[in-house]
Scaffold this motif. Sequence first.
Motif, PDB file in Angstrom:
ATOM      1  N   ALA A 161      -2.398  -1.714   2.770  1.00 36.22           N
ATOM      2  CA  ALA A 161      -3.621  -0.978   3.090  1.00 36.22           C
ATOM      3  C   ALA A 161      -3.392   0.529   2.956  1.00 36.22           C
ATOM      4  O   ALA A 161      -4.257   1.255   2.437  1.00 36.22           O
ATOM      5  CB  ALA A 161      -4.075  -1.319   4.507  1.00 36.22           C
ATOM      6  N   LEU A 162      -2.234   0.993   3.406  1.00 35.23           N
ATOM      7  CA  LEU A 162      -1.920   2.426   3.310  1.00 35.23           C
ATOM      8  C   LEU A 162      -1.791   2.865   1.856  1.00 35.23           C
ATOM      9  O   LEU A 162      -2.235   3.955   1.482  1.00 35.23           O
ATOM     10  CB  LEU A 162      -0.624   2.722   4.082  1.00 35.23           C
ATOM     11  CG  LEU A 162      -0.718   2.589   5.606  1.00 35.23           C
ATOM     12  CD1 LEU A 162       0.661   2.618   6.232  1.00 35.23           C
ATOM     13  CD2 LEU A 162      -1.599   3.696   6.192  1.00 35.23           C
ATOM     14  N   VAL A 163      -1.193   2.004   1.033  1.00 33.26           N
ATOM     15  CA  VAL A 163      -1.082   2.311  -0.406  1.00 33.26           C
ATOM     16  C   VAL A 163      -2.473   2.404  -1.027  1.00 33.26           C
ATOM     17  O   VAL A 163      -2.744   3.276  -1.855  1.00 33.26           O
ATOM     18  CB  VAL A 163      -0.226   1.247  -1.128  1.00 33.26           C
ATOM     19  CG1 VAL A 163      -0.312   1.400  -2.647  1.00 33.26           C
ATOM     20  CG2 VAL A 163       1.231   1.344  -0.679  1.00 33.26           C
ATOM     21  N   SER A 164      -3.379   1.513  -0.607  1.00 30.91           N
ATOM     22  CA  SER A 164      -4.742   1.525  -1.150  1.00 30.91           C
ATOM     23  C   SER A 164      -5.499   2.788  -0.726  1.00 30.91           C
ATOM     24  O   SER A 164      -6.468   3.179  -1.361  1.00 30.91           O
ATOM     25  CB  SER A 164      -5.508   0.276  -0.698  1.00 30.91           C
ATOM     26  OG  SER A 164      -5.789   0.328   0.690  1.00 30.91           O
ATOM     27  N   LEU A 165      -5.023   3.434   0.365  1.00 32.08           N
ATOM     28  CA  LEU A 165      -5.650   4.683   0.821  1.00 32.08           C
ATOM     29  C   LEU A 165      -5.119   5.897   0.074  1.00 32.08           C
ATOM     30  O   LEU A 165      -5.570   7.019   0.301  1.00 32.08           O
ATOM     31  CB  LEU A 165      -5.408   4.860   2.331  1.00 32.08           C
ATOM     32  CG  LEU A 165      -6.148   3.891   3.261  1.00 32.08           C
ATOM     33  CD1 LEU A 165      -5.693   4.076   4.702  1.00 32.08           C
ATOM     34  CD2 LEU A 165      -7.659   4.091   3.144  1.00 32.08           C
TER      35      LEU A 165
END
Length: 198
Positions: A161-165
């Motif tokens: 999720a953090l990578v997608s942000l």
Amino acid sequence: MIRFIRGKFYPQMDGTVVIETASGIGFLVTIPANSPLYGHFEGEEVKVYTLMTVREDDMSLYGFSSLDELNMFRMLITVNGIGAKAGMAIMSILPVNELKKAIATEDEKMISRANGVGKRTAQRVILELKDKVDYLPTDEEGESKPAPSARNEEKEIAAQALVSLGYSRTEAAQALEKVTDEGLDSEGYIKQALRHML
């Protein structure tokens, strides 16, 4: 023979993955349906602990994300009537610590949920492995411990999720390492990690 493989991760559609090593060889590995390895991105480097089985008409590699999972699989296939296929089916229904709990608490119903594993086979698994599993049911406060593999899975979801942000994989991993709270769900890990990124 092959204790582990390190290489790029490529999931297939039939319950197997291909691990492409630096030498350019792609190993076909069967992994549990619930393996934390599925949390990795395609092409990402992973380390897979493996067990090779050799029969007259087949040679297969079975892979796991941790030595704990591999050792659990090794124990399962020592049980009379449990081959690699049934062992993998059992490994696929629960995280390894929850499987140990089912064995330790004699929960035959849970084990018999595995495809192709009936009540008698589940009872045999419990009978032969109950004294061998190292499951610890409670912590000092008497509350159930979260399964380590379940925690890792929640962290992996948070990392994705953090990578997608827009954060890099390294930034996400470093922020999650700073989170000291245990037993959080993925949303909790994300919130805590973002505080360390501000």
